[in-house]
Design a protein around this motif. Structure first.
Motif, PDB file in Angstrom:
ATOM      1  N   THR A  12      -1.520   3.291   2.344  1.00 18.22           N
ATOM      2  CA  THR A  12      -0.785   2.889   3.547  1.00 18.22           C
ATOM      3  C   THR A  12       0.304   1.876   3.221  1.00 18.22           C
ATOM      4  O   THR A  12       1.436   1.995   3.700  1.00 18.22           O
ATOM      5  CB  THR A  12      -1.757   2.304   4.599  1.00 18.22           C
ATOM      6  OG1 THR A  12      -2.807   3.232   4.843  1.00 18.22           O
ATOM      7  CG2 THR A  12      -1.026   2.022   5.905  1.00 18.22           C
ATOM      8  N   ILE A  13      -0.014   0.890   2.396  1.00 19.66           N
ATOM      9  CA  ILE A  13       1.011  -0.099   2.058  1.00 19.66           C
ATOM     10  C   ILE A  13       2.107   0.555   1.219  1.00 19.66           C
ATOM     11  O   ILE A  13       3.291   0.212   1.337  1.00 19.66           O
ATOM     12  CB  ILE A  13       0.405  -1.325   1.333  1.00 19.66           C
ATOM     13  CG1 ILE A  13       1.420  -2.488   1.293  1.00 19.66           C
ATOM     14  CG2 ILE A  13      -0.061  -0.986  -0.066  1.00 19.66           C
ATOM     15  CD1 ILE A  13       1.787  -3.058   2.622  1.00 19.66           C
ATOM     16  N   SER A  14       1.737   1.537   0.395  1.00 22.11           N
ATOM     17  CA  SER A  14       2.728   2.266  -0.396  1.00 22.11           C
ATOM     18  C   SER A  14       3.676   3.038   0.516  1.00 22.11           C
ATOM     19  O   SER A  14       4.900   3.023   0.331  1.00 22.11           O
ATOM     20  CB  SER A  14       2.024   3.220  -1.363  1.00 22.11           C
ATOM     21  OG  SER A  14       2.965   4.008  -2.061  1.00 22.11           O
ATOM     22  N   ALA A  15       3.097   3.705   1.522  1.00 19.83           N
ATOM     23  CA  ALA A  15       3.930   4.462   2.468  1.00 19.83           C
ATOM     24  C   ALA A  15       4.842   3.524   3.255  1.00 19.83           C
ATOM     25  O   ALA A  15       5.999   3.849   3.555  1.00 19.83           O
ATOM     26  CB  ALA A  15       3.042   5.254   3.421  1.00 19.83           C
ATOM     27  N   PHE A  16       4.328   2.345   3.593  1.00 23.27           N
ATOM     28  CA  PHE A  16       5.111   1.345   4.327  1.00 23.27           C
ATOM     29  C   PHE A  16       6.326   0.909   3.514  1.00 23.27           C
ATOM     30  O   PHE A  16       7.465   0.917   4.010  1.00 23.27           O
ATOM     31  CB  PHE A  16       4.200   0.151   4.629  1.00 23.27           C
ATOM     32  CG  PHE A  16       4.880  -1.016   5.297  1.00 23.27           C
ATOM     33  CD1 PHE A  16       5.512  -0.880   6.520  1.00 23.27           C
ATOM     34  CD2 PHE A  16       4.852  -2.275   4.699  1.00 23.27           C
ATOM     35  CE1 PHE A  16       6.122  -1.969   7.136  1.00 23.27           C
ATOM     36  CE2 PHE A  16       5.449  -3.373   5.300  1.00 23.27           C
ATOM     37  CZ  PHE A  16       6.087  -3.216   6.529  1.00 23.27           C
ATOM     38  N   ILE A  17       6.103   0.569   2.254  1.00 27.29           N
ATOM     39  CA  ILE A  17       7.198   0.116   1.392  1.00 27.29           C
ATOM     40  C   ILE A  17       8.204   1.231   1.147  1.00 27.29           C
ATOM     41  O   ILE A  17       9.423   1.023   1.223  1.00 27.29           O
ATOM     42  CB  ILE A  17       6.633  -0.411   0.054  1.00 27.29           C
ATOM     43  CG1 ILE A  17       5.822  -1.685   0.290  1.00 27.29           C
ATOM     44  CG2 ILE A  17       7.749  -0.685  -0.944  1.00 27.29           C
ATOM     45  CD1 ILE A  17       4.966  -2.095  -0.884  1.00 27.29           C
ATOM     46  N   LYS A  18       7.701   2.428   0.870  1.00 30.57           N
ATOM     47  CA  LYS A  18       8.596   3.552   0.582  1.00 30.57           C
ATOM     48  C   LYS A  18       9.403   3.952   1.807  1.00 30.57           C
ATOM     49  O   LYS A  18      10.529   4.448   1.677  1.00 30.57           O
ATOM     50  CB  LYS A  18       7.796   4.729   0.034  1.00 30.57           C
ATOM     51  CG  LYS A  18       7.293   4.474  -1.383  1.00 30.57           C
ATOM     52  CD  LYS A  18       6.326   5.536  -1.866  1.00 30.57           C
ATOM     53  CE  LYS A  18       5.859   5.225  -3.292  1.00 30.57           C
ATOM     54  NZ  LYS A  18       4.797   6.130  -3.750  1.00 30.57           N
TER      55      LYS A  18
END
Length: 441
Positions: free
Chosen positions: A261-267
């Motif tokens: 989820t945090i990866s998707a947020f940053i990307k």
């Protein structure tokens, strides 16, 4: 007290909500707030010594303001009176003051007056208390969820010590929940209930530091859940979600879903999609993610992926990080949303990021060359005799405050680490360098 009044109090004690029954009666039973009731702290020592002066407890709901007042009531030798500012009037205060005068005059006994929601009293009601607090007729304990510096009479404040209670930590809430499930005397241990680890984690997260909300949820779960075949009431994560009226979403702060989820947020911010960025932000907030963690990720993205294409991005992100720490939830979600959307909508460049990585590689893979002599420090003893600083050209003495000279070590002359793009503010940086370098040398 007549028989009926006695029976009413006994029934209230046994049938009152779990959060009320589980209230500690001694300081050693209190969970959390160690910054004010740790054994080396002023409040702890004052309560133990029964030497309290007037105090005001300030903090969010469910953090233990009334609990601490009850502990004081059980510890002190003074007469303890409690009123609630939402329902009490001047007549109630007059009765307490009259009793306090009698206690003081006839028995030499002090009276502690606990006023819950003291900010609800108007100026006149607070002014009425002032002379009796000042002459020691009563020792005031006020409790408020509002900032006392705005809501409480300045004269009362000057005669009181203010203790700020903070939201309970997740581990504190877990201790209370386990106490509620297992304690046979005050809690619900006689119901033979068990709480699953993921349900415990979930409730400790979503109650957001409010012990009352967590205890109300666990009480509801135990009272409304049917026993399993093994004879036990099992509080699962689904039961926990129903009891606190919050949908359980798949989000493990230490597992793959957290990182996904945090990866998707940053990307999403990097990819200039504000809608996706705010969606993943909402998922994290709903699941109880640490707002400081989210703010840190926005700051990193603002520098790594926006950089000098919009230098204001890191300013907005850093301001947001400071603001969420000062304000907290639920308002922090608005601030995080503004920052995430700003970063997502900003022009992108990773040139600053690439510059430092390239420079780090150069430092790592090459013998450290000497700093050019004309750039070396001239202020220490003997520096000038060694030729340090000789020939240095002071940029401000030249047109456009620029002069061409060697800054990199000899072995790296001509190396370009920072390569500004043609995007956003970096296009202006690129244009600026081209312009100043065209000036006469």
């Amino acid at each position: 007290m007549d028989l009926f009044e006695y029976m009413r109090e006994q029934n209230m004690e046994s049938e009152s909500p779990l959060a009320s029954r589980l209230r500690p009666t001694t300081l050693d039973e209190v969970v959390g707030q160690q910054h004010i009731i740790g054994k080396d702290k002023l409040l702890y020592r004052a309560i133990k010594a029964d030497k309290l002066s007037s105090i005001i407890f300030y903090g969010p709901p469910g953090t233990g303001k009334t609990t601490l007042a009850k502990v004081i009531a059980n510890t002190t030798s003074a007469e303890f009176k409690q009123i609630n500012a939402t329902s009490a009037g001047k007549k109630d205060m007059e009765e307490v003051i009259e009793q306090a005068k009698n206690n003081q005059g006839m028995y030499g006994k002090k009276t502690i007056l606990f006023i819950d929601e003291i900010h609800r009293f108007n100026k006149g009601q607070q002014d009425y208390l002032l002379p009796y607090v000042e002459d020691g007729t009563v020792i005031l304990i006020g409790a408020t969820t509002e900032n006392p510096y705005f809501e409480v009479n300045g004269a009362l404040l000057s005669r009181s010590i203010i203790f700020e209670l903070k939201k309970l930590q997740k581990e504190d809430i877990k201790v209370l929940l386990l106490r509620a499930v297992n304690d046979r005397e005050k809690g619900m241990g006689s119901y033979h209930a068990a709480i699953d680890e993921d349900a415990l984690e979930f409730l400790a997260d979503v109650c957001n530091g409010d012990a009352r909300a967590a205890l109300t949820a666990i009480e509801l779960g135990i009272l409304t859940t049917e026993r399993s075949e093994d004879g036990w009431i099992h509080i699962t994560i689904d039961v926990a979600g129903e009891c606190i009226q919050k949908r359980v979403i798949s989000y493990d702060k230490t597992g793959d879903n957290h990182y996904d989820t945090i990866s998707a947020f940053i990307k999403s911010m990097r990819g200039s999609d504000p809608d996706a960025a705010v969606y993943y932000l909402a998922r994290m907030l709903y699941a109880g993610e640490d707002i400081k963690f989210i703010a840190r990720r926005i700051m990193i993205c603002a520098s790594e992926d926006v950089g000098n294409a919009d230098p204001m991005a890191i300013v907005v992100a850093t301001s947001a990080a400071q603001a969420v720490e000062r304000i907290g939830m639920p308002e922090a979600q608005i601030i995080l949303s503004q920052a995430a959307i700003y970063v997502a909508c900003a022009p992108k460049s990773n040139a600053a990021c690439e510059a430092v990585f390239a420079a780090m590689e150069a430092v790592k893979n090459n013998v450290t060359p000497q700093v050019p002599a004309h750039l070396q420090d001239v202020h220490y003893k003997g520096a000038q005799k060694l030729g340090h600083g000789l020939g240095y050209k002071y940029a401000h003495d030249y047109p456009n405050h620029y002069v061409e000279q060697q800054y990199l070590p000899d072995s790296l002359v001509g190396t370009q680490f920072y390569k500004p793009t043609d995007i956003g503010h970096e296009a202006k940086i690129k244009e600026y360098f081209s312009k100043i370098k065209e000036q006469p040398k």
